[in-house]
Write a protein that holds these residues in place. Structure first.
Motif, mmCIF file in Angstrom:
data_model
loop_
_atom_site.group_PDB
_atom_site.id
_atom_site.type_symbol
_atom_site.label_atom_id
_atom_site.label_comp_id
_atom_site.label_asym_id
_atom_site.label_seq_id
_atom_site.Cartn_x
_atom_site.Cartn_y
_atom_site.Cartn_z
ATOM 1 N N TRP A 139 -3.600 0.795 -3.811
ATOM 2 C CA TRP A 139 -4.641 1.333 -3.012
ATOM 3 C C TRP A 139 -6.095 0.376 -2.741
ATOM 4 O O TRP A 139 -6.819 0.451 -2.134
ATOM 5 C CB TRP A 139 -5.389 2.613 -3.517
ATOM 6 N N VAL A 150 0.719 -1.082 0.038
ATOM 7 C CA VAL A 150 -0.081 -0.006 0.091
ATOM 8 C C VAL A 150 0.790 1.159 -0.018
ATOM 9 O O VAL A 150 0.830 2.218 -0.790
ATOM 10 C CB VAL A 150 -1.011 -0.089 1.328
ATOM 11 N N LEU A 159 -7.181 -1.726 -0.035
ATOM 12 C CA LEU A 159 -7.852 -1.249 0.967
ATOM 13 C C LEU A 159 -9.343 -1.044 0.626
ATOM 14 O O LEU A 159 -10.109 -0.789 1.514
ATOM 15 C CB LEU A 159 -7.337 0.260 1.649
ATOM 16 N N SER A 214 -10.677 -5.706 -2.769
ATOM 17 C CA SER A 214 -10.448 -5.433 -1.429
ATOM 18 C C SER A 214 -11.001 -6.615 -0.540
ATOM 19 O O SER A 214 -12.198 -6.915 -0.805
ATOM 20 C CB SER A 214 -10.594 -4.033 -1.038
#
Length: 691
Positions: free
Chosen positions: A505, A499, A508, A513
């Motif tokens: 990203w 990250v 997250l 995710s």
């Protein structure tokens, strides 16, 4: 004149002596036989009764050498066989008995008359002991100091055993205590007699008396509870002095006969060395016969759990409270007086401090007044356990029923199409390796930790001893803990690296995710509607809501279990910063969270992954890393269409899993599931059939 008087007196005396000398009685005295005369006939081994009477021996032979060597060797036969003249055709005097022995041994017979044996002899059919039963043949009785004597100190237990180790006599006369002889011979006193030949070791008469043996209910008995301390103290004088000053001794002296005496803790005939493990373990239960509440709370602590498993490496009642010198906690002499607690704990925990001794060795999670923080922590863990299992248990039940109904109705295919079409990579080799380590570590932790949590069950005791003892089990538990700790640290570090450094990203948030998102709540709601036939099944992406819950349950559970476990492992170190009652909370949370994790994995996770009808009996994806196109399209339609739109399916295309990899997956998966279900069964047995 004087000489005439003296002469007359001499004639009178002489006449009297003559009368006595030649009286008819002298003729009778001449007929009284001596022992030597008796042995002319009775020294013949072939001399027998012509018509033996019941209870009388057939042989009339008397061994002259044995009689001369006995304590009665200088006693003439007629002393006992009174009124016998020689020669005689039949025995006209009584066989020597208790009453006859009293003519010489009046004190002993008087004591015997008040004994159990004498009272039993009042019944016509009684076989209770008389003088000869213990002292042997009346013609060959040896002094009790003679090693050949039945009443010799080392021989007496065997003499008493003639009756008290006879099961027929025990049944007929309702003799209590079972085979007390064998119990005694296995005791510390019995082994000192038989193996070491110690004349100072207690035998039967040391405790029960010799001639005045009485029932334990008789206040005059040496073994009546009121007299037990003094009886034992006749040998253990130092212990008696200490005991009399203890809380137990003072209570007993004040007339509280429910207070323990020697035999309450050490038993009577089965006394063992206090260094033996069996004794150390049994004394905990024995203390609990009076202190039941203390025993209950002790059993829930680490000390109590290890003790229940059958190991003595940890503190027991006497280690903290003392043995014979037990005092109330408010007494400055008590080992658990606040001023003495640190030194008491330092016997095992060398660096224990004031923080450390704030640990409660009898903590009760149900007692809010004693420890309110522990009380509310217990309530929180209980609500968490109940909430998770009720919600996901209902979820699992509805899902299983809905799937079976769908298969029966034709709504869902009866066989899963996971073998058709192309294959695509779902998990990398590194992810599969990490999951394999997680499987081994988790099963190892449960197998070595649950026996401690359910230490009073037979299976826990068996398992602890099978792996080599609590020391080995604890060592393995810590090894598995370290492995999973390193695994968790690596995983978190990898996420942070990807990250922060690689700017991924999507880990997250987004379709790939594992972080729960609003759409997961919507899918949960739609799935429940589908369970009840009120809507269509939701379309899932790469990770479903239940997979995300599984992931974060582990993500939550590993730090909680790990931190509390390390606090308990290094308690003396953490006592520098934390008060000891934190250890009580750590133990509670560690055990309850571990139970939640084990129960969830072995039920909910196993069902979601392997045992639901769509996957039964095994989903090999986590072992092969590959998923078929048909399976991907049916179970994760959103991910499939997303890959199609991005035209990235070819980038993850894979060959079908080789046979060896599939077989390995079957072996590893089936083994893990079988071990988990077995551990689950043992946990359920412990919960619902706890002793």
């Amino acid at each position: 004149m004087r000489f005439a008087q003296l002469g007359s007196l001499a004639l009178v005396i002489g006449f009297c002596i003559g009368l006595l000398t030649f009286s008819p009685g002298d003729a009778r005295a001449a007929e009284i036989p001596t022992s030597k005369d008796c042995l002319i006939c009775h020294g013949n081994p072939d001399l027998k009764r012509e018509a033996p009477a019941p209870g009388r021996p057939e042989s009339l032979f008397i061994d002259e050498s044995g009689m001369k060597a006995s304590v009665h060797g200088r006693v003439e036969c007629v002393t006992c066989h009174m009124g016998v003249a020689a020669p005689h055709e039949k025995l006209i005097s009584p066989i020597p008995g208790v009453d006859l022995c009293a003519s010489c041994h009046s004190q002993e017979v008087e004591a015997y008359q008040g004994s159990n044996h004498a009272r039993s002899r009042q019944h016509a059919d009684s076989e209770a002991a008389t003088c000869s039963s213990c002292h042997g043949d009346v013609h060959a009785i040896l002094a009790k100091t003679d090693p050949r004597s039945p009443s010799y100190h080392l021989n007496l237990p065997r003499t008493c055993a003639k009756c008290h180790a006879n099961p027929e006599l025990a049944r007929r006369y309702n003799l209590r205590g079972g085979n007390v002889y064998q119990l005694y011979m296995d005791s510390i006193h019995g082994r000192a007699i038989t193996q070491s030949g110690l004349l100072v070791s207690a035998n039967c008469s040391s405790c029960h008396g010799a001639h005045d043996i009485r029932s334990s209910e008789d206040p005059a008995s040496r073994i009546h509870k009121a007299n037990i301390p003094q009886t034992c103290g006749s040998c253990h004088a130092g212990v008696l002095t200490v005991y009399r000053e203890s809380v137990h001794g003072r209570q007993f002296s004040a007339g509280l006969f429910s207070a323990p005496v020697c035999t309450d803790c050490h038993t009577a005939h089965e006394i063992q060395r206090v260094e033996q493990e069996a004794w150390k373990l049994e004394i905990v239960r024995e203390c609990g016969t009076c202190h039941s509440e203390s025993l209950r709370t002790f059993r829930d602590t680490f000390h109590g759990q290890v003790t229940s498993l059958g190991f003595t490496r940890v503190a027991r009642c006497s280690d903290c409270h003392g043995a014979h010198e037990i005092q109330p906690s408010r007494d400055p002499r008590s080992r658990i007086h606040p001023a003495n607690l640190v030194s008491t704990c330092q016997k095992c925990h060398a660096t224990a401090n004031l923080n450390f001794v704030k640990y409660d060795p009898h903590a009760d999670p149900d007692n809010r007044e004693r420890n309110p923080v522990l009380y509310y922590a217990a309530w929180f863990m209980t609500l968490l356990l109940v909430g998770v299992f009720v919600f996901f248990g209902l979820h699992t039940l509805l899902w299983g029923v809905r799937t079976m109904v769908g298969k029966w109705s034709g709504e869902l295919p009866r066989s899963h199409p996971k073998e058709s079409g192309s294959y695509y990579f779902r998990f990398s080799a590194g992810q599969r390796l990490l999951h394999g380590i997680l499987i081994v570590g988790f099963l190892g932790l449960v197998a070595t930790g649950m026996p401690l949590l359910y230490s009073q069950t037979d299976w826990a005791i068996w398992l602890a001893h099978t792996v080599g003892g609590f020391g080995v089990m604890g060592f393995l538990h810590r090894i598995f803990a370290i492995v999973l700790s390193l695994l968790f640290v690596y995983h978190v570090s990898d996420i942070l690296y990807r990250v922060v450094m690689k700017k991924e990203w999507g880990l997250l948030w987004g379709p790939n995710s594992l972080v729960p998102q609003p759409r997961d709540i919507a899918n949960l709601y739609r799935n429940f509607l589908w369970f009840f036939g009120l809507g269509l099944r939701p379309r899932f992406g790469r990770f479903t809501y239940w997979e995300k819950f599984d992931y974060f349950a582990v993500f939550w559970g590993m730090p909680v279990i790990g931190i509390t476990g390390y606090i308990l492992w290094f308690a003396e170190f953490f006592a520098r910063f934390l008060p000891g009652w934190w250890f009580n909370i750590a133990q509670l949370v560690h055990g309850e969270e571990a139970l939640l994790a084990a129960g969830f994995i072995f039920t909910i996770h196993y069902f979601n992954t392997h045992l639901r009808p769509e996957k039964f009996p095994m989903d090999l994806v986590i072992f092969t890393g590959r998923v078929s196109e048909a399976e991907l399209r049916e179970e994760r339609p959103e991910e499939y269409h997303h890959l199609l739109e991005e035209k990235s399916l070819d980038s993850i295309k894979a060959d079908p899993p080789p046979v060896w990899l599939r077989n390995l997956g079957w072996i590893v998966g089936a083994t893990a599931v079988a071990i988990g279900l077995l551990l689950l069964a043992l946990i359920l047995i412990a919960i619902f059939w706890r002793k």
